[in-house]
Scaffold this motif. Structure first.
Motif, short mmCIF file in Angstrom:
data_model
loop_
_atom_site.label_atom_id
_atom_site.label_comp_id
_atom_site.label_asym_id
_atom_site.label_seq_id
_atom_site.Cartn_x
_atom_site.Cartn_y
_atom_site.Cartn_z
N ILE A 66 0.95 -1.27 0.15
CA ILE A 66 -0.21 0.05 0.04
C ILE A 66 0.96 1.17 -0.03
O ILE A 66 1.93 1.36 0.83
CB ILE A 66 -1.09 0.04 1.11
CG1 ILE A 66 -1.81 -1.25 1.33
CG2 ILE A 66 -1.70 1.38 1.12
CD1 ILE A 66 -2.48 -1.40 2.63
N VAL A 67 0.76 2.19 -1.14
CA VAL A 67 1.50 3.44 -1.32
C VAL A 67 0.97 4.32 -0.28
O VAL A 67 -0.38 4.83 -0.75
CB VAL A 67 1.86 3.68 -2.54
CG1 VAL A 67 2.73 4.85 -2.65
CG2 VAL A 67 2.27 2.55 -3.21
N LEU A 68 1.71 4.98 0.16
CA LEU A 68 1.17 6.40 1.22
C LEU A 68 1.60 7.65 0.11
O LEU A 68 2.76 7.80 0.04
CB LEU A 68 1.60 6.43 2.63
CG LEU A 68 1.19 7.56 3.42
CD1 LEU A 68 -0.14 7.28 3.90
CD2 LEU A 68 2.14 7.38 4.95
N VAL B 2 -1.20 -2.57 -4.26
CA VAL B 2 -2.32 -3.14 -4.20
C VAL B 2 -3.50 -2.08 -3.59
O VAL B 2 -4.64 -2.48 -3.52
CB VAL B 2 -1.98 -4.34 -3.04
CG1 VAL B 2 -1.11 -5.37 -3.54
CG2 VAL B 2 -1.62 -3.72 -1.66
N GLY B 3 -2.90 -1.04 -3.20
CA GLY B 3 -3.91 -0.04 -2.44
C GLY B 3 -3.16 1.22 -2.56
O GLY B 3 -1.86 1.36 -2.49
N SER B 4 -3.82 2.18 -1.92
CA SER B 4 -3.16 3.45 -1.60
C SER B 4 -3.97 4.36 -0.55
O SER B 4 -5.00 4.50 -0.59
CB SER B 4 -3.16 4.46 -3.00
OG SER B 4 -2.28 5.71 -2.59
N VAL C 265 -8.63 2.40 -2.32
CA VAL C 265 -7.85 3.69 -1.98
C VAL C 265 -8.75 4.31 -0.75
O VAL C 265 -9.93 3.92 -0.64
CB VAL C 265 -8.05 4.64 -3.02
CG1 VAL C 265 -7.59 6.10 -2.50
CG2 VAL C 265 -7.33 4.32 -4.01
N SER C 266 -7.98 4.96 0.10
CA SER C 266 -8.66 5.61 1.34
C SER C 266 -8.16 6.91 1.28
O SER C 266 -6.84 7.44 1.13
CB SER C 266 -8.69 5.21 2.56
OG SER C 266 -9.27 5.52 3.55
N SER C 267 -8.94 7.99 1.34
CA SER C 267 -8.78 9.67 1.21
C SER C 267 -8.92 9.90 2.62
O SER C 267 -10.10 9.84 3.12
CB SER C 267 -9.47 10.28 0.09
OG SER C 267 -9.05 11.47 0.29
#
Length: 585
Positions: A241-243, A259-261, A279-281
Motif C-alpha cells: 500500500i502506497v502512502l 495493491v492500494g493507496s 484507496v482511502s482518502s
C-alpha cells in the motif's frame, strides 16, 4: 428502452468526475427526447458513462437490485420513468463542445417537440447572452420548453455560479442522507475513517505500507512524497500500500502496480470517489497519524476495508464542489435557483466505460456512483417533467416557480454558511411542486425588457428573438417577476429597495393568501403591500410590492429571510436576500 449516451469535456479545476458534461433533452409520456453530448466516437453510443448516468437519473425505468458491486443496493429509477430518451452528439472528446453544435442540438430538440431540456454543461460567460447555452435556452423558452442547467463545480468560492440566465433553472448539488466511507485498519490496531467508494475486501489481510519518498529512485524528495508522475517505482510497491501526500497520486500508485493507496485528501474533502483499486482518502489529521505510524514502526502494515454506507444526519447540505453565487454578471438575481441530490449518486452507467475513469480499470458495470452538479441537474429535469405531466399547459416560468417556491431551505448555517448563494430557494420537493398554490409567471416580453435594461441593444435582441425590438420599455432585474428577491447593496450604506411581483392563482377559485416574513432579521426590515391577496377566479393575477430596507450591511454580508404566502394549506415561499459581497471589484 433507453438509448443513453455521454460526453467528455475537461474544464475548470481538472476535476473530471465533476466537469464531464452532458446535454439532455426530455419529453414526457412516451415522446421524451434526450440530447446528450458525446465522446469522440462516430456514433452517440456511450463509452464514457456520464451521459448514461445523467439520462437515467432524469428518465430511467425502475430497476430492482441496482448497486455498485453490492453498494447502495435497491431499486433505482429516474425522475420521469415513463419518458423515452434519444441522444444526439454535440461534443467531441478532443475538441469540446462547439457553440454551433450545441445550438443545432437545441434547434433539433425544439423541433422534435421536447418539453424539458436538462443541460449538465456549465461555461463561464461575460454576459447573459454570450454563449450557446444562453441563446439556446432562450429559444427553448420562447417555444414553451423548460431548460434546467447545472450550476457548475467550481465551489466553494463565491461568485462561481454558471448558467445564470433567468429563463433557465440553475441547479446546485446537495447531499442525501446516504454517504460512503471506508476504513483503514493499521497494524497497531488503530482504525481511521476515510472517503472512497471501494467494493474490494482484503478479507483481513494486511499489506505493508510504504511512503512515497521511499519508493522512488529518480525523483526529488518532495515530488516523491506526492507520488508525482513517473516517480513511483514498480519494483518497490508490488504487494504494498502506497502512502502519498497528494489525492490524485492514487493514479500513479495504481499504474505502478500497488495493491492500494492511502492519500491525503487535498481535493474536495467531502466526496467519495470510485477508484480503480482500494484507496482511502484521509483528512490531514488522520493522514498524519498514518505517516507517524509508518515512520515509527519497523514493519508498518494496514488493511483497507470495503466501503460502508452510513446515514448522514446533517443532510441535505451543499458540498464544497458546488458553485456558489452571487453571479458575477447579474447582481440582483439569486442564483443558483434550487438544489438537488448531486453527491455520491448511484445511477445507470455504460458497460463500455471505466467506472473510475482509468484506462487500466477494465471493470464493466451497469450502475456506478458519481458526484457533481451534473448529477443534480437531471433530478430537477425529472421533477419538471413530473410537474408538467400534471399541468401540461403551464409555461416554463410557472413550472420553475412551482419548483422554487415549494423547495425546502437548509437551516443548518454551519453546514451551509453561504446560505441561499449555495442552495438557492432550497432542496427540491417534487410532490409539493405539483400543487404550489401560486406561481410567478414570466413571458418573452418580460425578459426582453430586462435585457434592454441590462444594456443589450435593439438590434441584437431583434436578431435573437425574431421580433422587432425597440427597447422603448425597460424592466430592472430586481423587478423581473422572479420567485426570489435579491439586492446588492454597498457595504455600510443605508438602502431602501422595492420589488414589484405578480402571482397567479393556480389553487382554486375563491382563495385567500396572507403574507408573512420569516425569520425576522434585525439587519433588514421587510414590508409587504398588500398583506392579503384574495382571488375569485382560477388563474387570476394579483400584484404586490415588497420593500426591503436597512441601515447598512457589514462588508461581505449575506442577510436573508423569506416572504411566505399562505392559505392554510399551501406555503408559497420566496427568499429575500440582501448582500454586500462584491465580486465585481
Amino acid at each position: 428502452m433507453l438509448s443513453l449516451e455521454s460526453l467528455t469535456v475537461e474544464s475548470g479545476r481538472n476535476l473530471r468526475a465533476f466537469t464531464t458534461k452532458v446535454l439532455v433533452h426530455l419529453h414526457r409520456d412516451g415522446k421524451v427526447l434526450v440530447k446528450v453530448a458525446e465522446t469522440s466516437l462516430a456514433t452517440t453510443r456511450d463509452d464514457d458513462g456520464h451521459g448514461t448516468h445523467t439520462a437515467s437519473t432524469a428518465a430511467g425505468n425502475p430497476v430492482q437490485g441496482a448497486s455498485f458491486y453490492g453498494l447502495a443496493q435497491g431499486t433505482a429509477r429516474g425522475g420521469a420513468p415513463s419518458a423515452r430518451v434519444a441522444a444526439y452528439k454535440v461534443c467531441l472528446k478532443d475538441v469540446g463542445c462547439k457553440d454551433v453544435d450545441i445550438l443545432a442540438a437545441y434547434d433539433d430538440a425544439i423541433a422534435d417537440g421536447v418539453d424539458v431540456i436538462s443541460i449538465s454543461i456549465s461555461r463561464e460567460a461575460p454576459n447573459i447572452l454570450s454563449n450557446s447555452f444562453a441563446i439556446g435556452s432562450f429559444h427553448a423558452m420562447t417555444r414553451g420548453v423548460v431548460t434546467v442547467g447545472s450550476a457548475g463545480n467550481y465551489g466553494p468560492d463565491q461568485g462561481t455560479v454558471a448558467n445564470v440566465f433567468p429563463w433557465m433553472i440553475t441547479v446546485a448539488a446537495s447531499a442525501t442522507d446516504r454517504r460512503f466511507v471506508d476504513r483503514v485498519v493499521l497494524g497497531n490496531g488503530k482504525a481511521l475513517t476515510g472517503l472512497s467508494v471501494n467494493p474490494v475486501n482484503f478479507n483481513g489481510t494486511k499489506f505493508p505500507i510504504v511512503y512515497g519518498q521511499n519508493v522512488s529512485r529518480t525523483c526529488p524528495a518532495l515530488q516523491a512524497s506526492f507520488c508525482a508522475k513517473d516517480c513511483v517505482d514498480r519494483d518497490l510497491v508490488k504487494g504494498k500500500i502506497v502512502l502519498c501526500d497528494e489525492f490524485l497520486a492514487n493514479k500513479e500508485a495504481y499504474k505502478a502496480g500497488a495493491v492500494g493507496s492511502i492519500v491525503l485528501d487535498t481535493f474536495t474533502r467531502d466526496v467519495s470517489f470510485v477508484f480503480p483499486f482500494p484507496v482511502s482518502s484521509l483528512s490531514l489529521e488522520d493522514y498524519n497519524s498514518v505517516k507517524s505510524y509508518v515512520k515509527s514502526d519497523e514493519n508498518p502494515q494496514a488493511e483497507i476495508l470495503r466501503s460502508e454506507e452510513i446515514i448522514d444526519k446533517e443532510a441535505p447540505y451543499v458540498p464544497s464542489f458546488s458553485s456558489r453565487g452571487p453571479s458575477f454578471i447579474i447582481k440582483n438575481l439569486l442564483k443558483p435557483d434550487v438544489s438537488a441530490p448531486g453527491l455520491e449518486i448511484l445511477a445507470a452507467y455504460s458497460p463500455e466505460a471505466s467506472p473510475s475513469d482509468n484506462p487500466g480499470d477494465k471493470r464493466s458495470v451497469k450502475f456506478s456512483v458519481m458526484s457533481g452538479t451534473s448529477m443534480a441537474c437531471p433530478h430537477v429535469a425529472g421533477v419538471a417533467a413530473y410537474v408538467k405531466s400534471f399541468h401540461p399547459d403551464w409555461s416554463p416560468s410557472a413550472i420553475k416557480s412551482a419548483i422554487m417556491t415549494t423547495a425546502t431551505p437548509m437551516m443548518n448555517v454551519m453546514k451551509n454558511p453561504d446560505q441561499e448563494f449555495a442552495y438557492g430557494s432550497g432542496h427540491i420537493n417534487p410532490t409539493n411542486a405539483t400543487d404550489p398554490g401560486l406561481v410567478y409567471e414570466l413571458e418573452l416580453q418580460d425578459y426582453l425588457k430586462m435585457l434592454c435594461a441590462e444594456g443589450f441593444g435593439p438590434g441584437l435582441l431583434t436578431k435573437i428573438s425574431g421580433r422587432n425590438i425597440t427597447c422603448s420599455e425597460r424592466t430592472e432585474v430586481k423587478d423581473l417577476n422572479y420567485p426570489t428577491m435579491t439586492t446588492f447593496t454597498t457595504a455600510l450604506k443605508p438602502f431602501n429597495v422595492t420589488f414589484t411581483r405578480t402571482v397567479t392563482n393556480v389553487r382554486s377559485p375563491n382563495s385567500t393568501f396572507k403574507a408573512s416574513v420569516v425569520p425576522l432579521r434585525p439587519e433588514i426590515q421587510i414590508s409587504v403591500e398588500p398583506e392579503v391577496l384574495s382571488f375569485g377566479l382560477l388563474k387570476e393575477k394579483k400584484t404586490f410590492v415588497v420593500t426591503v430596507s436597512g441601515k447598512g450591511l457589514k462588508d461581505g454580508s449575506v442577510v436573508s429571510s423569506s416572504l411566505v404566502w399562505s392559505d392554510g394549506g399551501h406555503s408559497v415561499r420566496s427568499p429575500v436576500v440582501a448582500y454586500s459581497i462584491n465580486p465585481f471589484g
